[in-house]
Design a protein around this motif. Structure first.
Motif, PDB file in Angstrom:
ATOM      1  N   UNK A  67       0.826  -1.209   0.000  1.00  0.00           N
ATOM      2  CA  UNK A  67       0.000   0.000   0.000  1.00  0.00           C
ATOM      3  C   UNK A  67       0.861   1.259   0.000  1.00  0.00           C
ATOM      4  N   UNK A  68       2.057   1.144   0.556  1.00  0.00           N
ATOM      5  CA  UNK A  68       2.994   2.272   0.576  1.00  0.00           C
ATOM      6  C   UNK A  68       3.932   2.256  -0.630  1.00  0.00           C
ATOM      7  N   UNK A  69       3.591   1.440  -1.632  1.00  0.00           N
ATOM      8  CA  UNK A  69       4.340   1.394  -2.889  1.00  0.00           C
ATOM      9  C   UNK A  69       5.786   0.951  -2.692  1.00  0.00           C
ATOM     10  N   UNK A  70       5.975   0.022  -1.754  1.00  0.00           N
ATOM     11  CA  UNK A  70       7.287  -0.575  -1.543  1.00  0.00           C
ATOM     12  C   UNK A  70       7.227  -2.058  -1.886  1.00  0.00           C
ATOM     13  N   UNK A  71       8.393  -2.655  -2.020  1.00  0.00           N
ATOM     14  CA  UNK A  71       8.485  -4.087  -2.252  1.00  0.00           C
ATOM     15  C   UNK A  71       8.921  -4.792  -0.977  1.00  0.00           C
ATOM     16  N   UNK A  72       8.625  -6.103  -0.915  1.00  0.00           N
ATOM     17  CA  UNK A  72       8.979  -6.888   0.270  1.00  0.00           C
ATOM     18  C   UNK A  72       9.687  -8.162  -0.182  1.00  0.00           C
ATOM     19  N   UNK A  73      10.833  -8.430   0.422  1.00  0.00           N
ATOM     20  CA  UNK A  73      11.679  -9.557   0.041  1.00  0.00           C
ATOM     21  C   UNK A  73      11.700 -10.597   1.157  1.00  0.00           C
ATOM     22  N   UNK A  74      11.605 -11.869   0.772  1.00  0.00           N
ATOM     23  CA  UNK A  74      11.619 -12.974   1.726  1.00  0.00           C
ATOM     24  C   UNK A  74      13.033 -13.528   1.867  1.00  0.00           C
ATOM     25  N   UNK A  75      13.422 -13.820   3.079  1.00  0.00           N
ATOM     26  CA  UNK A  75      14.678 -14.511   3.347  1.00  0.00           C
ATOM     27  C   UNK A  75      14.420 -16.002   3.163  1.00  0.00           C
ATOM     28  N   UNK A  76      15.099 -16.598   2.193  1.00  0.00           N
ATOM     29  CA  UNK A  76      14.840 -17.991   1.827  1.00  0.00           C
ATOM     30  C   UNK A  76      16.027 -18.860   2.237  1.00  0.00           C
ATOM     31  N   UNK A  77      15.752 -19.851   3.090  1.00  0.00           N
ATOM     32  CA  UNK A  77      16.786 -20.760   3.584  1.00  0.00           C
ATOM     33  C   UNK A  77      16.551 -22.117   2.945  1.00  0.00           C
ATOM     34  N   UNK A  78      17.312 -22.413   1.892  1.00  0.00           N
ATOM     35  CA  UNK A  78      17.091 -23.668   1.161  1.00  0.00           C
ATOM     36  C   UNK A  78      18.337 -24.541   1.138  1.00  0.00           C
ATOM     37  N   UNK A  79      19.351 -24.213   1.908  1.00  0.00           N
ATOM     38  CA  UNK A  79      20.527 -25.078   1.981  1.00  0.00           C
ATOM     39  C   UNK A  79      20.274 -26.283   2.876  1.00  0.00           C
ATOM     40  N   UNK A  80      19.535 -26.054   3.967  1.00  0.00           N
ATOM     41  CA  UNK A  80      19.379 -27.084   4.993  1.00  0.00           C
ATOM     42  C   UNK A  80      17.994 -26.999   5.615  1.00  0.00           C
ATOM     43  N   UNK A  81      17.595 -28.076   6.277  1.00  0.00           N
ATOM     44  CA  UNK A  81      16.348 -28.139   7.023  1.00  0.00           C
ATOM     45  C   UNK A  81      16.645 -28.621   8.434  1.00  0.00           C
ATOM     46  N   UNK A  82      15.657 -28.483   9.315  1.00  0.00           N
ATOM     47  CA  UNK A  82      15.817 -28.946  10.690  1.00  0.00           C
ATOM     48  C   UNK A  82      14.432 -29.230  11.272  1.00  0.00           C
ATOM     49  N   UNK A  83      14.386 -30.151  12.210  1.00  0.00           N
ATOM     50  CA  UNK A  83      13.115 -30.447  12.851  1.00  0.00           C
ATOM     51  C   UNK A  83      12.394 -31.655  12.288  1.00  0.00           C
ATOM     52  N   UNK A  84      13.095 -32.451  11.474  1.00  0.00           N
ATOM     53  CA  UNK A  84      12.490 -33.677  10.962  1.00  0.00           C
ATOM     54  C   UNK A  84      12.483 -34.785  12.008  1.00  0.00           C
ATOM     55  N   UNK A  85      11.839 -35.887  11.669  1.00  0.00           N
ATOM     56  CA  UNK A  85      11.795 -37.049  12.555  1.00  0.00           C
ATOM     57  C   UNK A  85      12.915 -38.026  12.176  1.00  0.00           C
ATOM     58  N   UNK A  86      13.235 -38.898  13.132  1.00  0.00           N
ATOM     59  CA  UNK A  86      14.284 -39.892  12.899  1.00  0.00           C
ATOM     60  C   UNK A  86      13.751 -40.999  11.984  1.00  0.00           C
ATOM     61  N   UNK A  87      14.575 -41.437  11.029  1.00  0.00           N
ATOM     62  CA  UNK A  87      14.187 -42.515  10.126  1.00  0.00           C
ATOM     63  C   UNK A  87      15.426 -43.336   9.753  1.00  0.00           C
ATOM     64  N   UNK A  88      15.163 -44.570   9.314  1.00  0.00           N
ATOM     65  CA  UNK A  88      16.246 -45.388   8.778  1.00  0.00           C
ATOM     66  C   UNK A  88      16.651 -44.836   7.414  1.00  0.00           C
ATOM     67  N   UNK A  89      17.940 -44.578   7.255  1.00  0.00           N
ATOM     68  CA  UNK A  89      18.436 -43.963   6.028  1.00  0.00           C
ATOM     69  C   UNK A  89      19.231 -44.988   5.221  1.00  0.00           C
ATOM     70  N   UNK A  90      18.694 -45.447   4.080  1.00  0.00           N
ATOM     71  CA  UNK A  90      19.384 -46.487   3.307  1.00  0.00           C
ATOM     72  C   UNK A  90      20.681 -45.996   2.672  1.00  0.00           C
ATOM     73  N   UNK A  91      20.841 -44.681   2.560  1.00  0.00           N
ATOM     74  CA  UNK A  91      22.043 -44.140   1.925  1.00  0.00           C
ATOM     75  C   UNK A  91      23.215 -44.040   2.893  1.00  0.00           C
ATOM     76  N   UNK A  92      22.905 -43.954   4.192  1.00  0.00           N
ATOM     77  CA  UNK A  92      23.981 -43.851   5.182  1.00  0.00           C
ATOM     78  C   UNK A  92      24.102 -45.116   6.021  1.00  0.00           C
ATOM     79  N   UNK A  93      23.057 -45.950   6.011  1.00  0.00           N
ATOM     80  CA  UNK A  93      23.047 -47.136   6.850  1.00  0.00           C
ATOM     81  C   UNK A  93      22.874 -46.806   8.317  1.00  0.00           C
ATOM     82  N   UNK A  94      22.421 -45.589   8.600  1.00  0.00           N
ATOM     83  CA  UNK A  94      22.189 -45.150   9.974  1.00  0.00           C
ATOM     84  C   UNK A  94      20.802 -44.535  10.051  1.00  0.00           C
TER      85      UNK A  94
END
Length: 438
Positions: A117-144
């Motif tokens: 409304x004030x004729x400005x733009x708004x930019x989002x800070x995007x974090x796409x390198x890493x995630x956090x807060x997932x649940x534990x699972x068996x990982x076939x790629x690491x064997x852990x």
């Protein structure tokens, strides 16, 4: 030294260009970083910013950069850089809270509406390198077992498993990982689809539904520049990458490879050495804005780094020079003289046009000229880091013209000679900015 890349004539919140060669600064010329590290928690930050937007717009701020807006691992206590659910804007009961540290989705929507409304733009800070807060699972790629199960995110959007993180079927690793967090694999089709290809994916949802105008990409050293290039090609909008590197060749390589602006860390570190180390000759050195002002976002401090103590001189520098200058929230609202910053913003938007010629440097003094563009007269900026008033004869853009210091730091009103030369002055530990009245 003369720099030959042009800069558009920008006035306040709008930018006017005459030829296709000149590309307008997105957002009208000055960006506000609208947060700092550990802003007050409690879900009130979006409302706090909402009360400031009109004042910033009136001061000539053209765009606002927000912290990461989605729910992260630490819920109401997180600054957002440990993202869990990109589609939880403070509207799902997840990670211990409904609201994010900054507030609710409805408060965010209200803030973005106010910015527009004030004729400005708004930019989002995007974090796409890493995630956090997932649940534990068996990982076939690491064997852990790994914390890579994001299939139960509350929004139901962008479900992820170990197949979407390194190492996986596509690669063992990419350019970098951060802090031990699960490292998103941008080679995985599911990741590409949900981040920037799908119509209901992160990028397009943020742009089309949440109405973001652009992106600040966090920690781009952690993945290839092709990721941002693909995002920009598919989603659009302004973009700037956080490539924390003082090497201007690296910055330019990344900006060109990513088809994106980049924060001018080369300029930041040169200013730090010049102003705090009493050697303004260093401002002759190479910086990203000298390579390509349209891909250089300049800054004096941010939420991660705050080393320059001589900030008044640094802001006088970035707000009179080429590039897309950023003002840090705490500098503007708490630490520096707001009236002086507003004056520099006005000078930037009204006078800081055209190519740049450095006229004089020594340890204590720096004088540069903006050569004007499209009828705008440009300016001469004089920065004096010594303890005395200084005076210099310099060549200007104007012959037989009365000029003045638009900062009010000098009360001289000299008239330039027929050959455009004039004597100007600057107070100690300060700056003056000279031009003609339009």
């Amino acid at each position: 030294m003369t720099h030959h890349d042009g800069h558009p004539f920008s006035t306040g919140k709008t930018t006017t260009t005459a030829t296709g060669k000149y590309v307008a600064n997105p957002g009208g010329g000055v960006m506000m970083q609208a947060f700092y590290w550990d802003v007050p928690s409690g879900g009130n930050w979006w409302d706090t910013l909402n009360t400031k937007v009109t004042e910033w717009a009136n001061a000539g701020i053209g765009s606002i950069w927000l912290p990461p807006v989605s729910k992260a691992q630490n819920g109401a206590f997180s600054m957002g850089y440990d993202p869990t659910d990109y589609f939880d804007f403070g509207n799902y009961n997840q990670n211990g809270s409904i609201e994010t540290r900054f507030g609710s989705r409805s408060e965010l929507v209200s803030l973005i509406s106010k910015v527009h409304a004030e004729n400005m733009q708004v930019f989002a800070d995007i974090v796409i390198n890493h995630n956090s807060g997932g649940q534990l699972e068996n990982n076939p790629f690491t064997g852990t077992q790994t914390w890579t199960d994001f299939t139960n995110v509350a929004s139901g959007k962008f479900p992820r498993t170990s197949a979407d993180f390194h190492k996986n079927a596509y690669a063992n690793n990419d350019e970098g990982f951060f802090g031990g967090f699960p490292d998103l694999s941008h080679a995985a089709p599911n990741v590409q689809d949900w981040l920037w290809k799908r119509a209901d994916g992160v990028g397009k949802y943020y742009k089309n539904t949440m109405k973001f105008d652009g992106w600040r990409f966090d920690y781009v050293k952690g993945f290839g520049p092709w990721v941002v290039k693909d995002w920009n090609a598919n989603v659009g909008g302004f973009s700037v990458g956080e490539l924390w590197d003082s090497n201007v060749n690296t910055l330019e390589w990344w900006a060109n490879s990513a088809n994106s602006s980049v924060f001018d860390f080369a300029c930041y570190y040169k200013m730090n050495d010049a102003f705090d180390g009493n050697n303004l000759n260093l401002l002759n050195d190479d910086m990203m804005w000298k390579r390509n002002p349209y891909k250089a976002v300049t800054f004096v401090s941010n939420h991660d780094t705050d080393e320059i103590w001589n900030k008044n001189l640094a802001y006088a520098y970035i707000l009179t020079h080429e590039g897309y200058p950023t003002i840090f929230y705490r500098d503007y609202e708490e630490w520096l003289d707001k009236a002086k910053l507003n004056n520099l913003i006005w000078i930037h938007n009204q006078k800081a046009t055209g190519t740049t010629s450095i006229l004089y440097t020594d340890n204590d003094e720096y004088i540069a000229r903006r050569n004007g563009y499209n009828g705008n007269p440009g300016l001469v900026v004089y920065i004096n880091n010594s303890s005395n008033w200084e005076e210099k004869w310099i060549p200007t853009n104007w012959s037989n013209a009365k000029i003045k210091d638009f900062t009010g730091n000098s009360n001289w009103y000299p008239t330039t000679q027929g050959d455009k030369w004039v004597k100007i002055q600057c107070p100690p530990k300060s700056y003056s900015v000279w031009s003609i009245n339009m």
